[in-house]
Design a protein around this motif. Structure first.
Motif, PDB file in Angstrom:
ATOM      1  N   PHE A 120      10.042  -7.094   3.573  1.00 52.36           N
ATOM      2  CA  PHE A 120      11.430  -6.661   3.400  1.00 52.36           C
ATOM      3  C   PHE A 120      12.129  -6.586   4.753  1.00 52.36           C
ATOM      4  CE2 PHE A 120      11.299  -5.883  -1.025  1.00 52.36           C
ATOM      5  CZ  PHE A 120      10.069  -5.373  -1.332  1.00 52.36           C
TER       6      PHE A 120
ATOM      7  N   MET B 136      -5.061   2.287   3.349  1.00 54.88           N
ATOM      8  CA  MET B 136      -4.290   2.447   2.108  1.00 54.88           C
ATOM      9  C   MET B 136      -4.312   1.141   1.312  1.00 54.88           C
ATOM     10  SD  MET B 136      -0.287   3.491   1.642  1.00 54.88           S
ATOM     11  CE  MET B 136       0.446   2.077   2.389  1.00 54.88           C
TER      12      MET B 136
ATOM     13  N   ALA C  70       8.872  12.306   2.057  1.00 56.38           N
ATOM     14  CA  ALA C  70       8.343  11.341   3.025  1.00 56.38           C
ATOM     15  C   ALA C  70       8.532   9.909   2.519  1.00 56.38           C
ATOM     16  CB  ALA C  70       6.859  11.610   3.286  1.00 56.38           C
ATOM     17  N   ASP C  71       8.311   9.698   1.227  1.00 50.12           N
ATOM     18  CA  ASP C  71       8.513   8.363   0.646  1.00 50.12           C
ATOM     19  C   ASP C  71       9.974   7.946   0.744  1.00 50.12           C
ATOM     20  OD1 ASP C  71       6.104   8.541  -2.150  1.00 50.12           O
ATOM     21  OD2 ASP C  71       5.856   8.219   0.008  1.00 50.12           O
TER      22      ASP C  71
ATOM     23  N   GLN D 153       8.593  -1.076  -1.222  1.00 47.42           N
ATOM     24  CA  GLN D 153       7.204  -1.468  -0.924  1.00 47.42           C
ATOM     25  C   GLN D 153       6.301  -1.117  -2.102  1.00 47.42           C
ATOM     26  OE1 GLN D 153       5.361  -2.988   1.266  1.00 47.42           O
ATOM     27  NE2 GLN D 153       6.629  -3.190   3.064  1.00 47.42           N
TER      28      GLN D 153
ATOM     29  N   CYS E 114       0.524  11.964   4.211  1.00 47.42           N
ATOM     30  CA  CYS E 114       1.811  12.686   4.191  1.00 47.42           C
ATOM     31  C   CYS E 114       1.587  14.193   4.375  1.00 47.42           C
ATOM     32  CB  CYS E 114       2.542  12.485   2.861  1.00 47.42           C
ATOM     33  SG  CYS E 114       3.204  10.826   2.619  1.00 47.42           S
TER      34      CYS E 114
ATOM     35  N   LYS F 278      -2.423   7.599   0.837  1.00 50.19           N
ATOM     36  CA  LYS F 278      -1.082   7.676   1.441  1.00 50.19           C
ATOM     37  C   LYS F 278      -0.531   9.107   1.368  1.00 50.19           C
ATOM     38  CE  LYS F 278       2.439   7.029  -0.734  1.00 50.19           C
ATOM     39  NZ  LYS F 278       3.330   8.006  -1.371  1.00 50.19           N
TER      40      LYS F 278
ATOM     41  N   GLY G 210       9.423  -0.048   5.463  1.00 55.62           N
ATOM     42  CA  GLY G 210       8.974   0.590   4.237  1.00 55.62           C
ATOM     43  C   GLY G 210       7.676   1.363   4.331  1.00 55.62           C
ATOM     44  N   PHE G 211       7.080   1.392   5.520  1.00 65.52           N
ATOM     45  CA  PHE G 211       5.887   2.241   5.683  1.00 65.52           C
ATOM     46  C   PHE G 211       6.299   3.528   6.397  1.00 65.52           C
ATOM     47  CE2 PHE G 211       3.090  -0.700   3.948  1.00 65.52           C
ATOM     48  CZ  PHE G 211       3.212  -1.950   4.532  1.00 65.52           C
ATOM     49  N   HIS G 212       5.516   4.579   6.185  1.00 67.35           N
ATOM     50  CA  HIS G 212       5.860   5.864   6.775  1.00 67.35           C
ATOM     51  C   HIS G 212       5.688   5.825   8.294  1.00 67.35           C
ATOM     52  CE1 HIS G 212       4.983   6.523   2.579  1.00 67.35           C
ATOM     53  NE2 HIS G 212       5.624   7.677   2.623  1.00 67.35           N
ATOM     54  N   ASP G 213       6.646   6.414   8.994  1.00 70.16           N
ATOM     55  CA  ASP G 213       6.639   6.373  10.461  1.00 70.16           C
ATOM     56  C   ASP G 213       5.383   6.982  11.065  1.00 70.16           C
ATOM     57  OD1 ASP G 213      10.223   6.821  11.149  1.00 70.16           O
ATOM     58  OD2 ASP G 213       9.013   5.098  10.537  1.00 70.16           O
ATOM     59  N   PHE G 214       4.796   7.949  10.376  1.00 69.96           N
ATOM     60  CA  PHE G 214       3.646   8.639  10.969  1.00 69.96           C
ATOM     61  C   PHE G 214       2.326   7.886  10.731  1.00 69.96           C
ATOM     62  CE2 PHE G 214       2.517   9.866   6.757  1.00 69.96           C
ATOM     63  CZ  PHE G 214       3.679  10.291   6.128  1.00 69.96           C
ATOM     64  N   MET G 215       2.396   6.800   9.980  1.00 69.69           N
ATOM     65  CA  MET G 215       1.152   6.059   9.708  1.00 69.69           C
ATOM     66  C   MET G 215       0.884   5.043  10.810  1.00 69.69           C
ATOM     67  SD  MET G 215       1.272   5.517   5.586  1.00 69.69           S
ATOM     68  CE  MET G 215      -0.392   4.960   5.349  1.00 69.69           C
TER      69      MET G 215
ATOM     70  N   ALA H  84      10.880   7.009   4.367  1.00 70.44           N
ATOM     71  CA  ALA H  84      10.286   5.722   4.746  1.00 70.44           C
ATOM     72  C   ALA H  84      10.870   4.565   3.939  1.00 70.44           C
ATOM     73  CB  ALA H  84       8.773   5.769   4.537  1.00 70.44           C
ATOM     74  N   GLU H  85      11.714   4.869   2.950  1.00 73.18           N
ATOM     75  CA  GLU H  85      12.218   3.849   2.017  1.00 73.18           C
ATOM     76  C   GLU H  85      11.043   3.084   1.423  1.00 73.18           C
ATOM     77  OE1 GLU H  85      16.106   3.186   4.803  1.00 73.18           O
ATOM     78  OE2 GLU H  85      15.591   1.553   3.461  1.00 73.18           O
ATOM     79  N   PHE H  86      10.054   3.873   0.976  1.00 73.08           N
ATOM     80  CA  PHE H  86       8.801   3.317   0.489  1.00 73.08           C
ATOM     81  C   PHE H  86       8.928   2.749  -0.916  1.00 73.08           C
ATOM     82  CE2 PHE H  86       4.385   2.601   0.579  1.00 73.08           C
ATOM     83  CZ  PHE H  86       3.761   3.133  -0.533  1.00 73.08           C
TER      84      PHE H  86
END
Lengths: 259, 304
Positions: free
Chosen positions: B82, B99, A90-91, A99, A13, A9, B86-91, A94-96
């Motif tokens: 949720f 992952m 980045a986390d 998650q 990034c 991940k 919650g995952f990155h926009d670029f993924m 993304a509000e990671f």
């Protein structure tokens, strides 16, 4: 195994900045080679000689002072280690955080993955800087490879120390303050250096001042080449200490530590 | 019956909001709807279950174990959705799969890609470009691709159009067809829960006000339509709360059949989960307005 997923991940990034890093390293190599050749045979050599006359120092010292420019060029690839902070940002975007903590990973693995990303990125930066050092030292006898590598390792150690402290503070205070956290240590060092040097110089007479200027380069060069091992050791110690502190912070703050 | 999830006297105090002695359980194989208005404590409860935030007191058992004792092993068996992706926009979906394959021991890439195909989700498009419905489906695909036995979902249908909501609810129903699959689904869209939930839990201002079998709750609760004169004749103990309307006062009662016999002249209707939620929320406001503490009323719990 779970850490590998987090490393993947973080790689995604930083993927974009890796491409920029590659382009910049190639640029740095070219600039470094050109500068080194110019210092030996070209315009920079003439500028150095003129400076020696104007500053009242011998030519060798004047040439030495200009070498700093090559040092500055060579440490540029190492500065890329600082991009690891982009993973935190980045986390956050993304509000990671939610998650992440719903995944089967614990605080140790979360922090360890981030520190490993830092180490991997530092190694990649180190390789870039080493290739730059090889190219420059091959282009000019004035820049021995050992001297350039001392600079690379010294600066890399400083970057690791800086980054470990920044990461620990980000876990503690929050990612939204990351920009302030990154700037704060630099600001503090600058203020301390300015105040210290002003205080010291205020207590010197003219003869002492001239002697300091004449010997400054020798002092700086000596310090940098003789204390590389100490800086590296300090970097390793700070890395280990901040890792354990960060784990405690993340364990306590949980999802808030990533926001 | 086996309980997959049990919360006992769980408390979390933020100062301005407190989750107060929450007791909640979810039966294995059921879909449990967790209902409450915005800010009632649904997300806080789910965050506590998943150990995203630390509880101040109480016990949380998932699959019969305290989540704190073996959090990683338990989370392997939980799929989470949720309200935000919650995952990155670029993924891309493929990158998310890579992952997750290195995080979950039982990650099944084939199942994940099957779900992507079923949901018409592109594999190589950045998920930042997905619509809200697509993001939700992506989360659901991820949650259901590592052999999860318990799905915990925080407002998964919020903000979705009726067609996508219908699609997603069907997927949930298919999921629980397997014997050991369970769902805890928080929502304020009561019509969704009326459609698929087996059990419901109402939460209001950090407290559980009602919990039990959904059909029983709907069957036992009733809505009386009273004229003003009739209202005075109704025993306060029978009233959960009232709501004045243009032509009458609506009264929610907990025992429809008994009240129908007791007050034969008053019109009695079946009610909905939405009405039940509104009336229970209003109960707290009405009791507080009368100067009494709303904490004194105990949560009603209907046995299965």
């Amino acid at each position: 195994m779970t850490m590998k997923g987090l490393l993947i991940k973080d790689y995604y990034c930083l993927k974009k900045s890796l491409k920029s890093f590659l382009a910049l390293t190639i640029g740095v190599i070219l600039i470094g080679i050109m500068f080194a050749i110019s210092m030996e045979h070209g315009n920079m050599a003439m500028v150095a000689a003129e400076t020696a006359v104007q500053a009242g120092v011998d030519e060798a010292t004047a040439f030495d002072m200009f070498r700093v420019a090559v040092w500055l060029v060579i440490i540029i690839p190492m500065a890329f280690v600082g991009n690891v902070v982009d993973c935190f940002k980045a986390d956050m975007r993304a509000e990671f955080g939610k998650q992440l903590f719903s995944l089967p990973v614990d605080s140790k693995q979360i922090v360890a993955a981030r520190y490993l990303t830092c180490i991997i990125y530092a190694l990649v930066s180190f390789v870039g800087a080493t290739i730059t050092a090889i190219c420059i030292s091959s282009a000019s006898e004035q820049y021995p490879f050992s001297e350039l590598m001392s600079v690379v390792v010294l600066f890399g150690s400083v970057m690791i120390i800086y980054l470990c402290i920044v990461m620990c503070l980000i876990y503690l205070i929050g990612v939204k303050y990351a920009d302030y956290i990154q700037a704060a240590p630099l600001l503090i060092i600058m203020i301390v250096a300015v105040v210290f040097s002003n205080v010291k110089m205020m207590n010197m007479n003219e003869a002492e001042m001239d002697s300091l200027m004449a010997n400054m380069w020798g002092t700086v060069k000596g310090f940098m080449t003789q204390n590389v091992g100490i800086f590296l050791l300090v970097a390793v110690v700070i890395l280990v200490i901040t890792y354990f502190v960060s784990v405690q912070i993340v364990e306590k703050r949980r999802g808030k530590a990533i926001c | 019956m086996d309980k997959v999830l049990e919360l006992k006297n769980v408390t979390k105090d933020y100062g301005d909001f407190k989750l107060d002695n929450v007791n909640l359980s979810v039966t294995k194989g059921a879909i449990c709807g967790f209902i409450g208005q915005n800010g009632a404590g649904k997300t806080t409860t789910i965050s506590l279950i998943l150990d995203i935030i630390k509880r101040d007191a109480g016990d949380i058992q998932v699959f019969g174990e305290d989540i704190l004792e073996s959090p990683t092993a338990i989370k392997e068996r939980i799929g989470v959705v949720f309200d935000e992706m919650g995952f990155h926009d670029f993924m891309t979906a493929t990158q998310i799969s890579k992952m997750m394959a290195n995080i979950y021991k039982n990650w099944d890439e084939a199942v994940f890609f099957d779900y992507l195909e079923k949901f018409s989700l592109p594999r190589k498009k950045r998920c930042g470009a997905f619509s809200r419905g697509m993001r939700m489906k992506l989360q659901i695909a991820v949650a259901m691709s590592h052999g999860a036995e318990l799905l915990i979902m925080d407002e998964p249908t919020s903000g979705l159009d009726p067609i996508v909501r219908n699609e997603i609810l069907q997927i949930f129903q298919e999921f629980v067809m397997e014997e050991n699959h369970t769902i805890l689904l928080s929502s304020h869209i009561t019509t969704d829960l009326e459609r698929i939930a087996d059990e419901v839990v109402f939460i209001n201002k950090g407290k559980i006000v009602l919990a039990g079998n959904k059909d029983e709750i709907l069957e036992t609760h009733g809505l009386m339509k009273c004229k003003k004169n009739d209202l005075s004749g109704i025993d306060e103990k029978d009233i959960i709360s009232t709501r004045p309307s243009a032509f009458c006062t609506e009264v929610l009662v907990a025992d429809r059949q008994a009240c129908a016999k007791k007050y034969p002249k008053v019109t009695m209707e079946q009610t909905t989960l939405e009405d039940i939620m509104i009336f229970y929320v209003n109960r707290g406001s009405q009791v507080s307005a009368n100067g009494k503490s709303s904490d004194k009323k105990e949560a009603s719990t209907l046995e299965d």
